[in-house]
Design a protein around this motif. Structure first.
Motif, PDB file in Angstrom:
ATOM      1  N   ARG A 181      94.309 141.982  49.411  1.00 53.78           N
ATOM      2  CA  ARG A 181      94.994 140.940  50.318  1.00 53.78           C
ATOM      3  C   ARG A 181      96.292 140.821  50.134  1.00 53.78           C
ATOM      4  O   ARG A 181      97.038 141.140  48.836  1.00 53.78           O
ATOM      5  CB  ARG A 181      94.367 139.715  49.815  1.00 53.78           C
ATOM      6  CG  ARG A 181      92.786 139.686  50.385  1.00 53.78           C
ATOM      7  CD  ARG A 181      92.360 138.145  50.431  1.00 53.78           C
ATOM      8  NE  ARG A 181      92.910 137.309  51.190  1.00 53.78           N
ATOM      9  CZ  ARG A 181      92.758 135.972  51.380  1.00 53.78           C
ATOM     10  NH1 ARG A 181      92.139 135.313  50.361  1.00 53.78           N
ATOM     11  NH2 ARG A 181      93.591 135.032  51.984  1.00 53.78           N
ATOM     12  N   SER A 182      97.204 140.604  51.087  1.00 55.10           N
ATOM     13  CA  SER A 182      98.495 140.203  51.055  1.00 55.10           C
ATOM     14  C   SER A 182      99.014 139.518  49.971  1.00 55.10           C
ATOM     15  O   SER A 182      98.426 138.198  50.053  1.00 55.10           O
ATOM     16  CB  SER A 182      99.180 140.238  52.174  1.00 55.10           C
ATOM     17  OG  SER A 182     100.464 139.744  52.130  1.00 55.10           O
ATOM     18  N   GLY A 215     100.543 136.683  52.021  1.00 54.36           N
ATOM     19  CA  GLY A 215      99.474 135.833  52.815  1.00 54.36           C
ATOM     20  C   GLY A 215      98.776 135.038  51.846  1.00 54.36           C
ATOM     21  O   GLY A 215      98.579 133.733  52.256  1.00 54.36           O
ATOM     22  N   ALA A 252     103.345 134.922  58.518  1.00 59.57           N
ATOM     23  CA  ALA A 252     102.624 136.373  59.150  1.00 59.57           C
ATOM     24  C   ALA A 252     103.810 137.188  59.214  1.00 59.57           C
ATOM     25  O   ALA A 252     103.641 138.541  59.387  1.00 59.57           O
ATOM     26  CB  ALA A 252     101.998 136.183  60.544  1.00 59.57           C
ATOM     27  N   LEU A 272      98.062 142.957  55.486  1.00 60.90           N
ATOM     28  CA  LEU A 272      98.147 142.020  56.394  1.00 60.90           C
ATOM     29  C   LEU A 272      97.199 142.460  57.774  1.00 60.90           C
ATOM     30  O   LEU A 272      96.369 142.023  58.243  1.00 60.90           O
ATOM     31  CB  LEU A 272      99.487 141.465  56.943  1.00 60.90           C
ATOM     32  CG  LEU A 272      99.492 140.578  57.970  1.00 60.90           C
ATOM     33  CD1 LEU A 272      98.887 139.135  57.688  1.00 60.90           C
ATOM     34  CD2 LEU A 272     100.939 140.332  58.511  1.00 60.90           C
ATOM     35  N   ALA A 273      97.548 143.638  58.285  1.00 55.14           N
ATOM     36  CA  ALA A 273      96.952 144.361  59.355  1.00 55.14           C
ATOM     37  C   ALA A 273      95.351 144.376  59.085  1.00 55.14           C
ATOM     38  O   ALA A 273      94.618 144.187  60.225  1.00 55.14           O
ATOM     39  CB  ALA A 273      97.502 145.892  59.470  1.00 55.14           C
ATOM     40  N   GLU A 324      93.510 142.507  57.167  1.00 51.95           N
ATOM     41  CA  GLU A 324      92.954 141.069  57.411  1.00 51.95           C
ATOM     42  C   GLU A 324      93.012 140.653  58.482  1.00 51.95           C
ATOM     43  O   GLU A 324      92.073 139.682  58.992  1.00 51.95           O
ATOM     44  CB  GLU A 324      93.886 140.035  56.490  1.00 51.95           C
ATOM     45  CG  GLU A 324      93.968 140.261  54.985  1.00 51.95           C
ATOM     46  CD  GLU A 324      95.073 139.662  54.082  1.00 51.95           C
ATOM     47  OE1 GLU A 324      95.526 138.584  54.828  1.00 51.95           O
ATOM     48  OE2 GLU A 324      95.402 139.721  53.146  1.00 51.95           O
ATOM     49  N   GLN A 325      93.642 141.191  59.448  1.00 48.85           N
ATOM     50  CA  GLN A 325      93.673 140.614  60.953  1.00 48.85           C
ATOM     51  C   GLN A 325      92.823 141.635  61.946  1.00 48.85           C
ATOM     52  O   GLN A 325      92.747 141.204  63.074  1.00 48.85           O
ATOM     53  CB  GLN A 325      95.385 140.380  61.504  1.00 48.85           C
ATOM     54  CG  GLN A 325      95.904 139.599  60.773  1.00 48.85           C
ATOM     55  CD  GLN A 325      97.505 139.671  61.302  1.00 48.85           C
ATOM     56  OE1 GLN A 325      97.893 140.860  61.887  1.00 48.85           O
ATOM     57  NE2 GLN A 325      98.141 138.532  61.124  1.00 48.85           N
ATOM     58  N   ARG A 326      92.026 142.332  61.234  1.00 50.45           N
ATOM     59  CA  ARG A 326      90.999 143.219  62.164  1.00 50.45           C
ATOM     60  C   ARG A 326      90.038 142.522  62.752  1.00 50.45           C
ATOM     61  O   ARG A 326      89.768 141.324  61.914  1.00 50.45           O
ATOM     62  CB  ARG A 326      90.763 144.557  61.296  1.00 50.45           C
ATOM     63  CG  ARG A 326      91.765 145.240  60.854  1.00 50.45           C
ATOM     64  CD  ARG A 326      91.229 146.535  59.989  1.00 50.45           C
ATOM     65  NE  ARG A 326      90.821 147.832  60.947  1.00 50.45           N
ATOM     66  CZ  ARG A 326      90.779 148.893  60.304  1.00 50.45           C
ATOM     67  NH1 ARG A 326      90.706 149.059  59.068  1.00 50.45           N
ATOM     68  NH2 ARG A 326      90.352 149.896  61.238  1.00 50.45           N
ATOM     69  N   PRO A 327      89.629 142.597  63.761  1.00 45.22           N
ATOM     70  CA  PRO A 327      88.493 141.992  64.279  1.00 45.22           C
ATOM     71  C   PRO A 327      87.169 142.062  63.374  1.00 45.22           C
ATOM     72  O   PRO A 327      86.906 143.034  62.603  1.00 45.22           O
ATOM     73  CB  PRO A 327      88.264 142.505  65.747  1.00 45.22           C
ATOM     74  CG  PRO A 327      88.587 144.035  65.530  1.00 45.22           C
ATOM     75  CD  PRO A 327      89.725 143.957  64.688  1.00 45.22           C
TER      76      PRO A 327
END
Length: 310
Positions: free
Chosen positions: A21-22, A25, A31, A72-73, A75-78
């Motif tokens: 994890r970032s 974040g 973001a 971050l990318a 963590e934001q995946r569907p």
């Protein structure tokens, strides 16, 4: 379980920064890339970070991550997308990098050897991992000595922390999932010796360093600003030299070569993994150094490290 090197103060309690994890974040900083001002506890062998002041905080420093952060990318995946799999006991590593400024106000950068498993051919300041229970400045000075052969005489330099950079390698998901996750502490070490005197003692470790260069503030300012420059190539500014002189190592010998200044101005995005350029974190640190240079007196008082430091 290995001792955590980077701890985050969350809800009043220190927690290890998890690998997947970032850090930005988890601290709730937003973001974007930053920078954000964070409170830091600079402790032997580890770093404690918080978005608010706390007892034991020793510095307030800017923290930034790259414009594209793989963590971050991910963590934001569907929902349902593959997760980043790492051992549960793996944390975020801590590194220290030294922005070494000579009395002439030049800065030393080194080019990582092409044989390095991570970030080959990148131009960076000397630095590396901090050992367990090692003072953070001592770790930076040790890496400076191991990579360049430079040992600074006590009482002939001053130092101050500049900022923090959250680093992932590989830096782009197109090059694979991250295998390394670091917080890099950049420290400014200002030597009272001129470049020529320092240069006479440089003996690079060729397993890690393939070339080195001393750069002046005008070139460094252009390097620091290059990551945010327009995507379309622009002519080299007239005030910059077309080339800078580097020292390249070849076996037991070394020679001076001209490196196009434009090489140092390359942007990180769309570059190959082994493309010669200045690292994005280094550009961030150089920007902080330039701000420090504007604020500082011309002849700062040298500060000796505490007993036992090198």
């Amino acid at each position: 379980m290995a001792q955590a090197r980077v701890l985050l103060l969350l809800s009043g309690r220190p927690e290890p920064a998890g690998f997947a994890r970032s850090v930005c974040g988890r601290l709730g900083l937003g973001a974007g890339p930053g920078p954000w001002q964070v409170y830091c506890g600079l402790q032997p062998g580890r770093l404690l970070l918080s978005d608010s002041s706390f007892s034991g905080a020793t510095a307030q420093l800017p923290l930034q991550r790259p414009p594209f952060c793989p963590f971050l990318a991910l963590e934001q995946r569907p929902p349902g997308a593959p997760l980043l799999k790492q051992p549960p006991d793996r944390g975020v590593d801590l590194a220290v990098a030294v922005i070494l400024q000579s009395r002439d106000q030049t800065v030393l950068l080194t080019r990582r050897a092409s044989s390095m498993h991570t970030a080959p051919n990148l131009w960076v300041p000397p630095g590396g991992h901090v050992e367990l229970d090692e003072e953070l400045l001592d770790g930076g000075l040790r890496e400076l000595r191991e990579e360049t052969g430079l040992q600074l005489p006590q009482g002939q330099y001053s130092w101050s922390p500049l900022g923090l950079w959250e680093s992932a390698y590989p830096p782009m998901l197109s090059q694979g999932h991250p295998r390394h996750h670091h917080i890099v502490l950049y420290v400014l070490v200002t030597s009272q010796e001129p470049e020529k005197q320092l240069q006479e003692r440089v003996q690079p470790n060729q397993e890690e360093v393939s070339a080195y260069v001393w750069l002046k503030p005008d070139v460094l300012a252009a390097v620091a600003a290059s990551e945010g420059a327009p995507d379309a190539p622009e002519p080299l500014p007239a005030h910059l030299p077309p080339c800078v002189q580097i020292v390249e190592l070849q076996g037991d010998a070394s020679q001076s070569l001209d490196l196009p200044t434009s090489t140092l101005l390359r942007k990180s995005l769309s570059m190959r993994e082994d493309e010669e350029r200045v690292s994005t974190g280094t550009k961030f640190a150089l920007g902080l150094w330039l701000q420090h240079l504007k604020r500082s007196p011309k002849n700062p008082t040298p500060v000796s490290p505490k007993p036992g430091s090198e």
